[in-house]
Design a protein around this motif. Structure first.
Motif, PDB file in Angstrom:
ATOM      1  N   LEU A 308       0.830  -1.205   0.000  1.00 15.88           N
ATOM      2  CA  LEU A 308       0.000   0.000   0.000  1.00 15.88           C
ATOM      3  C   LEU A 308       0.862   1.251   0.000  1.00 15.88           C
ATOM      4  CD1 LEU A 308      -2.753  -1.141   2.531  1.00 15.88           C
ATOM      5  CD2 LEU A 308      -3.068  -0.701   0.087  1.00 15.88           C
ATOM      6  N   HIS A 309       1.975   1.214   0.749  1.00 20.43           N
ATOM      7  CA  HIS A 309       2.892   2.357   0.768  1.00 20.43           C
ATOM      8  C   HIS A 309       3.471   2.595  -0.626  1.00 20.43           C
ATOM      9  CE1 HIS A 309       6.620   4.602   1.578  1.00 20.43           C
ATOM     10  NE2 HIS A 309       5.984   5.073   2.623  1.00 20.43           N
ATOM     11  N   GLU A 310       3.899   1.521  -1.289  1.00 16.75           N
ATOM     12  CA  GLU A 310       4.417   1.637  -2.650  1.00 16.75           C
ATOM     13  C   GLU A 310       3.332   2.131  -3.601  1.00 16.75           C
ATOM     14  OE1 GLU A 310       7.440   0.832  -4.331  1.00 16.75           O
ATOM     15  OE2 GLU A 310       8.292   1.022  -2.330  1.00 16.75           O
ATOM     16  N   ALA A 311       2.117   1.612  -3.447  1.00 15.96           N
ATOM     17  CA  ALA A 311       1.022   1.971  -4.344  1.00 15.96           C
ATOM     18  C   ALA A 311       0.666   3.443  -4.230  1.00 15.96           C
ATOM     19  CB  ALA A 311      -0.198   1.109  -4.043  1.00 15.96           C
ATOM     20  N   ALA A 312       0.667   3.948  -2.996  1.00 17.74           N
ATOM     21  CA  ALA A 312       0.318   5.357  -2.791  1.00 17.74           C
ATOM     22  C   ALA A 312       1.280   6.274  -3.527  1.00 17.74           C
ATOM     23  CB  ALA A 312       0.319   5.682  -1.301  1.00 17.74           C
ATOM     24  N   GLY A 313       2.562   5.939  -3.491  1.00 20.21           N
ATOM     25  CA  GLY A 313       3.540   6.774  -4.167  1.00 20.21           C
ATOM     26  C   GLY A 313       3.542   6.607  -5.671  1.00 20.21           C
ATOM     27  N   VAL A 418       9.741  -2.854   9.972  1.00 20.21           N
ATOM     28  CA  VAL A 418       9.296  -3.503   8.738  1.00 20.21           C
ATOM     29  C   VAL A 418       9.771  -2.652   7.566  1.00 20.21           C
ATOM     30  CG1 VAL A 418       7.308  -4.216   7.350  1.00 20.21           C
ATOM     31  CG2 VAL A 418       7.258  -4.487   9.835  1.00 20.21           C
ATOM     32  N   VAL A 419      10.314  -3.284   6.540  1.00 23.66           N
ATOM     33  CA  VAL A 419      10.749  -2.570   5.340  1.00 23.66           C
ATOM     34  C   VAL A 419       9.507  -2.228   4.508  1.00 23.66           C
ATOM     35  CG1 VAL A 419      12.152  -2.652   3.241  1.00 23.66           C
ATOM     36  CG2 VAL A 419      12.938  -3.810   5.336  1.00 23.66           C
ATOM     37  N   ILE A 420       9.234  -0.932   4.345  1.00 23.65           N
ATOM     38  CA  ILE A 420       8.036  -0.521   3.609  1.00 23.65           C
ATOM     39  C   ILE A 420       8.361   0.117   2.267  1.00 23.65           C
ATOM     40  CG2 ILE A 420       6.633  -0.236   5.688  1.00 23.65           C
ATOM     41  CD1 ILE A 420       7.064   2.804   5.383  1.00 23.65           C
ATOM     42  N   ASP A 421       9.645   0.333   1.970  1.00 18.42           N
ATOM     43  CA  ASP A 421      10.020   0.938   0.689  1.00 18.42           C
ATOM     44  C   ASP A 421      11.478   0.597   0.420  1.00 18.42           C
ATOM     45  OD1 ASP A 421       9.808   2.357  -1.642  1.00 18.42           O
ATOM     46  OD2 ASP A 421      10.143   4.315  -0.724  1.00 18.42           O
ATOM     47  N   THR A 422      11.835   0.421  -0.857  1.00 16.79           N
ATOM     48  CA  THR A 422      13.231   0.216  -1.238  1.00 16.79           C
ATOM     49  C   THR A 422      13.502   0.948  -2.545  1.00 16.79           C
ATOM     50  OG1 THR A 422      12.972  -1.734  -2.664  1.00 16.79           O
ATOM     51  CG2 THR A 422      13.085  -2.128  -0.280  1.00 16.79           C
ATOM     52  N   ASP A 423      14.784   1.065  -2.876  1.00 21.46           N
ATOM     53  CA  ASP A 423      15.145   1.714  -4.141  1.00 21.46           C
ATOM     54  C   ASP A 423      15.345   0.686  -5.247  1.00 21.46           C
ATOM     55  OD1 ASP A 423      17.486   0.576  -3.269  1.00 21.46           O
ATOM     56  OD2 ASP A 423      18.747   2.338  -3.611  1.00 21.46           O
ATOM     57  N   ALA A 424      14.657  -0.420  -5.144  1.00 25.03           N
ATOM     58  CA  ALA A 424      14.802  -1.490  -6.135  1.00 25.03           C
ATOM     59  C   ALA A 424      14.332  -1.035  -7.512  1.00 25.03           C
ATOM     60  CB  ALA A 424      14.008  -2.717  -5.696  1.00 25.03           C
ATOM     61  N   ALA A 451      25.752  -5.377   3.414  1.00 25.16           N
ATOM     62  CA  ALA A 451      25.993  -6.736   2.908  1.00 25.16           C
ATOM     63  C   ALA A 451      24.756  -7.320   2.246  1.00 25.16           C
ATOM     64  CB  ALA A 451      26.463  -7.636   4.048  1.00 25.16           C
ATOM     65  N   ALA A 452      23.664  -7.356   2.972  1.00 24.36           N
ATOM     66  CA  ALA A 452      22.433  -7.961   2.452  1.00 24.36           C
ATOM     67  C   ALA A 452      21.539  -6.903   1.818  1.00 24.36           C
ATOM     68  CB  ALA A 452      21.688  -8.658   3.590  1.00 24.36           C
ATOM     69  N   GLY A 453      20.748  -7.316   0.839  1.00 24.11           N
ATOM     70  CA  GLY A 453      19.785  -6.414   0.237  1.00 24.11           C
ATOM     71  C   GLY A 453      18.561  -6.266   1.126  1.00 24.11           C
ATOM     72  N   LEU A 454      17.788  -5.218   0.863  1.00 18.74           N
ATOM     73  CA  LEU A 454      16.548  -4.977   1.607  1.00 18.74           C
ATOM     74  C   LEU A 454      15.402  -5.649   0.870  1.00 18.74           C
ATOM     75  CD1 LEU A 454      17.065  -1.177   2.346  1.00 18.74           C
ATOM     76  CD2 LEU A 454      17.201  -3.027   4.018  1.00 18.74           C
ATOM     77  N   GLU A 455      14.610  -6.381   1.606  1.00 23.07           N
ATOM     78  CA  GLU A 455      13.485  -7.083   0.997  1.00 23.07           C
ATOM     79  C   GLU A 455      12.184  -6.453   1.470  1.00 23.07           C
ATOM     80  OE1 GLU A 455      11.522 -11.563   0.654  1.00 23.07           O
ATOM     81  OE2 GLU A 455      13.544 -11.305   1.499  1.00 23.07           O
ATOM     82  N   LEU A 456      11.421  -5.944   0.528  1.00 23.66           N
ATOM     83  CA  LEU A 456      10.178  -5.236   0.825  1.00 23.66           C
ATOM     84  C   LEU A 456       9.229  -6.120   1.628  1.00 23.66           C
ATOM     85  CD1 LEU A 456       8.900  -2.454   0.080  1.00 23.66           C
ATOM     86  CD2 LEU A 456       7.729  -3.629  -1.781  1.00 23.66           C
ATOM     87  N   GLY A 457       8.650  -5.535   2.701  1.00 28.02           N
ATOM     88  CA  GLY A 457       7.639  -6.229   3.470  1.00 28.02           C
ATOM     89  C   GLY A 457       8.163  -7.159   4.538  1.00 28.02           C
TER      90      GLY A 457
END
Length: 487
Positions: A308-313, A418-424, A451-457
């Motif tokens: 929903l956060h991604e969708a709003a933007g 919680v990860v709610i956004d990334t620059d993927a 080191a590790a990537g961020l995984e949405l959600g």
């Protein structure tokens, strides 16, 4: 969590700088105050008297600038009638007078954690022009007739004298309706609101239901909370949306008018969101519209909230005002994409400049008259004026500053988030930067990972690296790093 004295001092300094940057001066010039006092004593009163209708208002506790009051009833033979009174600012303010000139500079009311900068002097906005209980007030009185399915069959608006009988808040209204103790007019808010939500779904409208960050000042200390919208919030919003759509319909019937419009998101953004949904494990069949999907999600579930956060933007693009003087001048874009209908702002004239003009256009249209000359003279420039409003900047940056001050003394501490956004992106499938939402306190902040990537959600553990209200990059005043191996 309580702020240290150093954090309080840093926040006070940062809030003052924000006001300076936004040119938000709380005090009104003496000539404006004098004109407002005179207007409060001698408003232009309408001939129509609707003080027999038992109106009520619904606002946050403690609010005094009350723009709207309503009375709801069943119609003989089926359906409903909604009486919706809107504060009549033009009964007090004359085009070109000191109050009007100052309002054109301020444009909207700005809200800060430690106070607000009002559009109009309090003697009007929190006094004579406000729909406070038990005082007779001039208003623009909308009347909407609805059928048994919640569809509007008739709308009109005229000037009238009204009197609110009760000042209610959302939690109280929700409790009274749920417990069955609400008076019929209040109880009908649920009946009408639910029907209007169904009408909204049918036309493809979108209502996001993400929890809001709420800043309160209690006992001299700021607190942050997540506030999830109550059903009563949504039902109340439906009455306002219905009125804004009715106003836009009146304007488009022949002009003049000023609309609030929003274009649809480009196809590539929808495609990107479908990939995000797939990555989050959210089923989005191709025959299901975006609006239908949104309504099916639960914002309290981490993966749903992240989507929903991604969708709003991505899909809810910036809304803009578009004005026109007659039918030949109507803009090509008239629809507000999220509402899925033509729409305008007309229900908050104490707090937003454009609403006074929209209301005047609709009163004239209902009466079969031309809009006042002072309205026509301002319409062409009004979209540019409203584009300069700084309400969103004040809201977001105020919360950012409180977040930074609240966490100043916790640098080095770890938190659940919680990860709610990334620059993927397609070219960057293993993102290293993004945004996290903390469970407690109610903070949103930037996050980096080495080191590790961020995984949405996903649920993660993050370490606070920076919390500085004075940091020049407002997007990174609060900065976390991922505690590697704990994602």
């Amino acid at each position: 969590m309580r702020m240290s004295e150093a954090a309080k001092a840093a926040l006070a300094t940062a809030l003052q700088k924000l006001r300076t940057d936004l040119q938000a001066a709380p005090a009104f010039p003496d000539p404006v105050l004098a004109a407002a006092e005179a207007a409060a004593r001698a408003p232009r009163l309408p001939d129509k008297d609707a003080t027999d209708l038992p109106f009520f208002t619904i606002d946050p506790p403690g609010s005094k600038d009350l723009d709207q009051a309503m009375h709801l009833e069943r119609r003989p033979g089926g359906g409903f009638r909604v009486y919706y009174a809107i504060a009549d600012v033009a009964a007090f303010v004359t085009a070109g007078d000191p109050v009007d000139a100052e309002a054109h500079k301020r444009i909207v009311t700005l809200y800060f954690p430690d106070g607000k900068v009002s559009l109009h002097p309090p003697v009007l906005s929190e006094g004579a022009a406000s729909l406070l209980p038990n005082q007779k007030v001039p208003a623009l009185l909308w009347e909407h007739d609805l059928d048994a399915y919640g569809e509007v069959t008739r709308s009109s608006v005229s000037r009238a004298l009204v009197r609110s009988r009760a000042r209610l808040d959302y939690a109280g209204v929700q409790q009274a309706i749920d417990s069955g103790t609400a008076e019929e007019s209040v109880a009908l808010l649920r009946d009408i609101g639910v029907l209007r939500e169904a009408v909204e779904a049918e036309r493809g409208g979108i209502s996001l239901s993400l929890p809001d960050q709420e800043v309160t000042l209690e006992d001299g200390s700021f607190r942050l909370r997540y506030r999830a919208a109550l059903p009563a919030d949504g039902w109340n919003e439906q009455i306002s949306l219905m009125t804004g759509m009715a106003a836009a319909t009146m304007m488009l019937a022949g002009g003049p008018g000023i609309l609030r419009t929003q274009e649809r998101a480009p196809t590539h953004e929808v495609t990107r969101l479908r990939r995000i949904a797939q990555g989050l494990g959210i089923d989005w069949p191709h025959h299901v519209s975006y609006a239908e999907l949104i309504r099916s999600l639960n914002p309290h579930e981490h993966k749903h909230a992240a989507f929903l956060h991604e969708a709003a933007g991505a899909l809810l693009l910036k809304s803009v005002y578009r004005s026109f003087l007659d039918h030949d001048d109507i803009p090509a874009q008239t629809v507000h994409a999220a509402i899925a209908a033509p729409y305008t702002h007309c229900t908050a004239p104490l707090r937003r400049l454009v609403d006074r003009y929209a209301g005047e256009v609709c009163v004239a249209a209902t009466a079969g008259q031309d809009a006042p000359e002072w309205v026509l003279a301002a319409l062409d420039e009004l979209p540019d004026t409203m584009a300069k409003a700084k309400g969103s900047a004040a809201d977001r940056q105020s919360v950012d500053l409180v977040e930074a001050a609240l966490l100043m003394d916790r640098v080095g501490a770890t938190f659940d988030a919680v990860v709610i956004d990334t620059d993927a992106e397609e070219s960057r499938p293993n993102p290293r930067e993004g945004q996290v939402q903390l469970a407690e306190p109610a903070v949103l902040g930037s996050v980096t990972s080495t080191a590790a990537g961020l995984e949405l959600g996903t649920s993660v553990r993050v370490k606070l690296q920076r919390a500085d209200p004075a940091f020049p990059d407002k997007n990174k005043r609060v900065l976390f790093s991922l505690v590697e191996g704990e994602g």
